[in-house]
Design an enzyme around this catalytic site. Structure first.
Site, PDB file in Angstrom:
ATOM      1  N   ASP A   9       0.769  -1.332  -0.131  1.00 23.56           N
ATOM      2  CA  ASP A   9      -0.011  -0.005   0.043  1.00 23.56           C
ATOM      3  C   ASP A   9       0.923   1.273   0.063  1.00 23.56           C
ATOM      4  O   ASP A   9       2.330   1.067   0.177  1.00 23.56           O
ATOM      5  CB  ASP A   9      -0.978  -0.144   1.221  1.00 23.56           C
ATOM      6  CG  ASP A   9      -1.718   1.121   1.283  1.00 23.56           C
ATOM      7  OD1 ASP A   9      -2.222   1.629   0.289  1.00 23.56           O
ATOM      8  OD2 ASP A   9      -2.329   1.768   2.540  1.00 23.56           O
ATOM      9  N   TYR A  41      -1.135   8.891  -2.188  1.00 26.26           N
ATOM     10  CA  TYR A  41      -1.067   8.429  -3.333  1.00 26.26           C
ATOM     11  C   TYR A  41      -2.410   9.326  -4.128  1.00 26.26           C
ATOM     12  O   TYR A  41      -2.290   9.689  -5.278  1.00 26.26           O
ATOM     13  CB  TYR A  41      -1.467   6.921  -3.702  1.00 26.26           C
ATOM     14  CG  TYR A  41      -0.258   6.126  -3.884  1.00 26.26           C
ATOM     15  CD1 TYR A  41       1.255   6.816  -3.580  1.00 26.26           C
ATOM     16  CD2 TYR A  41       0.048   4.844  -4.144  1.00 26.26           C
ATOM     17  CE1 TYR A  41       2.245   5.867  -3.711  1.00 26.26           C
ATOM     18  CE2 TYR A  41       1.046   3.833  -4.051  1.00 26.26           C
ATOM     19  CZ  TYR A  41       2.186   4.581  -3.937  1.00 26.26           C
ATOM     20  OH  TYR A  41       3.390   4.019  -4.160  1.00 26.26           O
ATOM     21  N   GLY A  42      -3.451   9.330  -3.133  1.00 23.15           N
ATOM     22  CA  GLY A  42      -4.748  10.039  -3.945  1.00 23.15           C
ATOM     23  C   GLY A  42      -4.757  11.395  -4.447  1.00 23.15           C
ATOM     24  O   GLY A  42      -5.478  11.795  -5.095  1.00 23.15           O
ATOM     25  N   CYS A  73      -4.432  -1.263  -2.001  1.00 23.66           N
ATOM     26  CA  CYS A  73      -4.398   0.079  -2.245  1.00 23.66           C
ATOM     27  C   CYS A  73      -5.629   0.245  -3.528  1.00 23.66           C
ATOM     28  O   CYS A  73      -5.258  -0.169  -4.476  1.00 23.66           O
ATOM     29  CB  CYS A  73      -2.971   0.808  -2.585  1.00 23.66           C
ATOM     30  SG  CYS A  73      -3.465   2.403  -2.912  1.00 23.66           S
ATOM     31  N   ASN A  74      -6.657   0.839  -3.175  1.00 21.40           N
ATOM     32  CA  ASN A  74      -7.741   1.267  -4.481  1.00 21.40           C
ATOM     33  C   ASN A  74      -7.130   2.024  -5.054  1.00 21.40           C
ATOM     34  O   ASN A  74      -7.133   2.078  -6.501  1.00 21.40           O
ATOM     35  CB  ASN A  74      -8.993   1.572  -3.647  1.00 21.40           C
ATOM     36  CG  ASN A  74      -9.631   0.643  -2.663  1.00 21.40           C
ATOM     37  OD1 ASN A  74     -10.401   0.050  -3.220  1.00 21.40           O
ATOM     38  ND2 ASN A  74      -9.124   0.590  -1.524  1.00 21.40           N
ATOM     39  N   CYS A 188     -11.150   2.726   0.404  1.00 25.19           N
ATOM     40  CA  CYS A 188      -9.735   3.009   0.485  1.00 25.19           C
ATOM     41  C   CYS A 188      -9.340   2.182   1.786  1.00 25.19           C
ATOM     42  O   CYS A 188      -9.951   2.250   2.793  1.00 25.19           O
ATOM     43  CB  CYS A 188      -9.575   4.723   0.908  1.00 25.19           C
ATOM     44  SG  CYS A 188      -7.886   5.010   1.480  1.00 25.19           S
ATOM     45  N   HIS A 190      -7.046   2.417   4.060  1.00 27.72           N
ATOM     46  CA  HIS A 190      -7.005   3.016   5.248  1.00 27.72           C
ATOM     47  C   HIS A 190      -8.117   3.077   6.050  1.00 27.72           C
ATOM     48  O   HIS A 190      -8.011   3.578   7.259  1.00 27.72           O
ATOM     49  CB  HIS A 190      -6.404   4.298   4.970  1.00 27.72           C
ATOM     50  CG  HIS A 190      -4.927   4.729   4.681  1.00 27.72           C
ATOM     51  ND1 HIS A 190      -4.302   4.402   3.458  1.00 27.72           N
ATOM     52  CD2 HIS A 190      -3.946   5.277   5.521  1.00 27.72           C
ATOM     53  CE1 HIS A 190      -3.082   4.557   3.462  1.00 27.72           C
ATOM     54  NE2 HIS A 190      -2.735   4.980   4.738  1.00 27.72           N
TER      55      HIS A 190
HETATM   56  N1  DGL Z   1      -4.931   2.961   1.066  1.00 29.10           N
HETATM   57  C1  DGL Z   1      -4.979   3.743  -0.136  1.00 29.10           C
HETATM   58  C2  DGL Z   1      -6.108   3.339  -0.985  1.00 29.10           C
HETATM   59  O1  DGL Z   1      -6.895   2.247  -0.873  1.00 29.10           O
HETATM   60  C3  DGL Z   1      -4.713   5.225  -0.489  1.00 29.10           C
HETATM   61  C4  DGL Z   1      -4.184   6.195   0.168  1.00 29.10           C
HETATM   62  C5  DGL Z   1      -3.394   7.187  -0.270  1.00 29.10           C
HETATM   63  O2  DGL Z   1      -4.173   8.153  -0.844  1.00 29.10           O
HETATM   64  O3  DGL Z   1      -2.252   7.175  -0.462  1.00 29.10           O
HETATM   65  O4  DGL Z   1      -6.836   3.885  -1.990  1.00 29.10           O
END
Ligand code: DGL
Length: 261
Positions: A9, A41-42, A73-74, A188, A190
């Protein structure tokens, strides 16, 4: 089995997926890698992010000699799954928003998607909605603030409830709408870490659906013989001293720094 299942992730969100997997299958060896240098990442642009995901996943797979990769991680999966599958020579299991089970579970036919800004806007997500929830109203809420709050929570800090409440306001509006939303996709990884807080903030009880159990089932389908002693190694791309206790609480050892090309 030749190597552990690697869970990847951007940050600590994948620990929610690791928890789903190891609570059901404690005999599957897992290790963990996160790209905390590039978190969140988002909010990154797609082109540089997909290159980065490939580079980090390749390095992490090599570092732990993984026999399968779970992209927990989506935001990464909805962007880079096909590239990872073309590049890596091990099975790659992705995480995408649980729109289908949410549509099956909703009685009011109004569901919410809580995810990062990137995931909310991805064509991949729109396609899931058209395929599996075409008869539902879908309220999409970009809630990137929850990513940093989940990171803070894992580091032992207090969650900022007022900040969460601000980010969740559009969701709560849909909960009290004339056709009320009754089911929320935690799109997500998280966000399941914050579920106990989300439940207390919601104006009424809701069904919260994440992808953890589906991924655990998928790992067993793809790797039916993945059994062995626990691994527990973890890797990060930036300093993670503040995460050591949190990682340990989820069964992982103190992280090593991943060397990237
Ligand atoms: N955990 C990540 C997800 O499932 C995203 C977190 C991020 O924005 O880095 O999308």
């Amino acid at each position: 089995m030749s190597g552990p299942v690697l869970i990847f992730d951007s940050g600590v969100g994948g620990l929610s997926v690791a928890r789903s997997l190891t609570s059901r299958h404690p005999d599957i060896p897992v290790c963990y890698a996160c790209d905390n240098a590039w978190l969140p990442y988002g909010l990154r642009d797609d082109v540089t992010l997909s290159r980065r995901i490939l580079a980090v996943c390749q390095a992490a797979v090599t570092a732990c000699q993984a026999s399968a990769l779970v992209v927990a991680c989506n935001t990464a999966s909805t962007l880079a799954l096909s590239g990872l599958r073309e590049t890596l020579d091990i099975p790659v299991i992705g995480t995408v928003p649980a729109i289908k089970p949410a549509a099956l579970a909703s009685r009011t036919r109004h569901i919410g998607l809580l995810a990062t800004r990137a995931t909310v806007h991805r064509p991949y997500t729109q396609d899931l909605i058209e395929r599996f929830a075409s008869d539902c109203e879908v309220t999409k809420v970009a809630a990137d603030a929850l990513v940093t709050e989940a990171e803070a929570w894992l580091a032992g800090q207090r969650v900022d409830r007022a900040r969460l409440q601000d980010a969740l306001e559009p969701l709560w509006q849909a909960v009290i709408a004339s056709r009320p939303l009754d089911t929320v996709v935690l799109g997500c990884t998280h966000f399941p870490l914050l579920k106990p807080v989300l439940e207390t903030l919601a104006p009424r009880p809701l069904q919260w659906i994440d992808s953890g159990d589906a991924i655990a089932r998928r790992v067993v389908d793809v790797m039916p013989h993945a059994r062995g002693p626990q691994d527990g190694r973890s890797f990060t791309t930036a300093d993670a001293d503040h995460l050591v206790r949190g990682f340990e609480a989820f069964g992982f050892k103190a992280p090593h720094r991943l060397s990237l090309p």
